[in-house]
Design an enzyme around this catalytic site. Sequence first.
Site, PDB file in Angstrom:
ATOM      1  N   TYR A  22       5.321 -42.663  44.032  1.00  0.00           N
ATOM      2  CA  TYR A  22       6.583 -43.267  44.497  1.00  0.00           C
ATOM      3  C   TYR A  22       7.840 -42.562  44.014  1.00  0.00           C
ATOM      4  CZ  TYR A  22       3.299 -47.044  45.519  1.00  0.00           C
ATOM      5  OH  TYR A  22       2.246 -47.763  45.995  1.00  0.00           O
ATOM      6  N   HIS A  80      -0.734 -55.980  53.052  1.00  0.00           N
ATOM      7  CA  HIS A  80      -2.161 -55.890  53.349  1.00  0.00           C
ATOM      8  C   HIS A  80      -2.847 -57.242  53.514  1.00  0.00           C
ATOM      9  CE1 HIS A  80      -1.215 -51.818  52.372  1.00  0.00           C
ATOM     10  NE2 HIS A  80      -0.992 -52.086  51.102  1.00  0.00           N
ATOM     11  N   HIS A 100       6.804 -47.865  54.437  1.00  0.00           N
ATOM     12  CA  HIS A 100       6.102 -47.566  53.178  1.00  0.00           C
ATOM     13  C   HIS A 100       6.529 -46.192  52.709  1.00  0.00           C
ATOM     14  CE1 HIS A 100       3.642 -51.059  53.794  1.00  0.00           C
ATOM     15  NE2 HIS A 100       3.469 -50.659  55.035  1.00  0.00           N
TER      16      HIS A 100
HETATM   17  C1  DQA Z   1       3.834 -49.350  49.439  1.00  0.00           C
HETATM   18  C2  DQA Z   1       2.322 -49.163  49.691  1.00  0.00           C
HETATM   19  C3  DQA Z   1       1.559 -50.406  49.294  1.00  0.00           C
HETATM   20  O1  DQA Z   1       0.170 -50.222  49.525  1.00  0.00           O
HETATM   21  C4  DQA Z   1       1.759 -50.705  47.834  1.00  0.00           C
HETATM   22  O2  DQA Z   1       1.090 -51.899  47.496  1.00  0.00           O
HETATM   23  C5  DQA Z   1       3.177 -50.750  47.435  1.00  0.00           C
HETATM   24  C6  DQA Z   1       4.098 -49.771  48.005  1.00  0.00           C
HETATM   25  C7  DQA Z   1       4.612 -48.059  49.708  1.00  0.00           C
HETATM   26  O3  DQA Z   1       5.843 -48.128  49.771  1.00  0.00           O
HETATM   27  O4  DQA Z   1       4.027 -46.981  49.842  1.00  0.00           O
HETATM   28  O5  DQA Z   1       3.577 -51.515  46.553  1.00  0.00           O
HETATM   29  O6  DQA Z   1       4.301 -50.349  50.324  1.00  0.00           O
END
Ligand code: DQA
Length: 141
Positions: A22, A80, A100
């Site tokens: 991230y 999810h 995402h």
């Molecule tokens: C997310 C992807 C999700 O699977 C994860 O649980 C997140 C961040 C993303 O921004 O890539 O918390 O939404």
Amino acid sequence: MKFLILNGVNLNRTGLREKGVYGTQTLDEINAEIKAYCEAKGDSADFFQSNFEGELCTKLQEAGDLGYDGVILNAGAFTHYSYAIRDAIASMDVPVVEVHMSNVHKREEFRHTSVISEVCQGTILGFGKNSYLLAVESFRL
Ligand code: DQA
């Protein structure tokens, strides 16, 4: 245009958790960039993050009355499995774009399912913080 940028569970830990996935910027820093990007184009952006599913549902329910033209939603892991968030989006007139930062399809199997995609205008994923900016741009096309 007036945008609402909503972030769900654990997104407040952006910049601190799983930096390889991230990035190192905090959510506040990313939000400041989104705000500047929107304002440079004459748009406005408001921000809300919560680790509580129901709080996100309430924000989604209020978006129409508060005059938002679009909602950009990174629901985090709620993506999810949250039928509550899905139902809240389905009940809205304001379009919602799912976002995402990571490419969830390159990750664990459980991340390959989104229960909200079907009720969103579209989905943008895999571009890091730029996923949010691409979502803003999607409203201009
Ligand atoms: C997310 C992807 C999700 O699977 C994860 O649980 C997140 C961040 C993303 O921004 O890539 O918390 O939404």
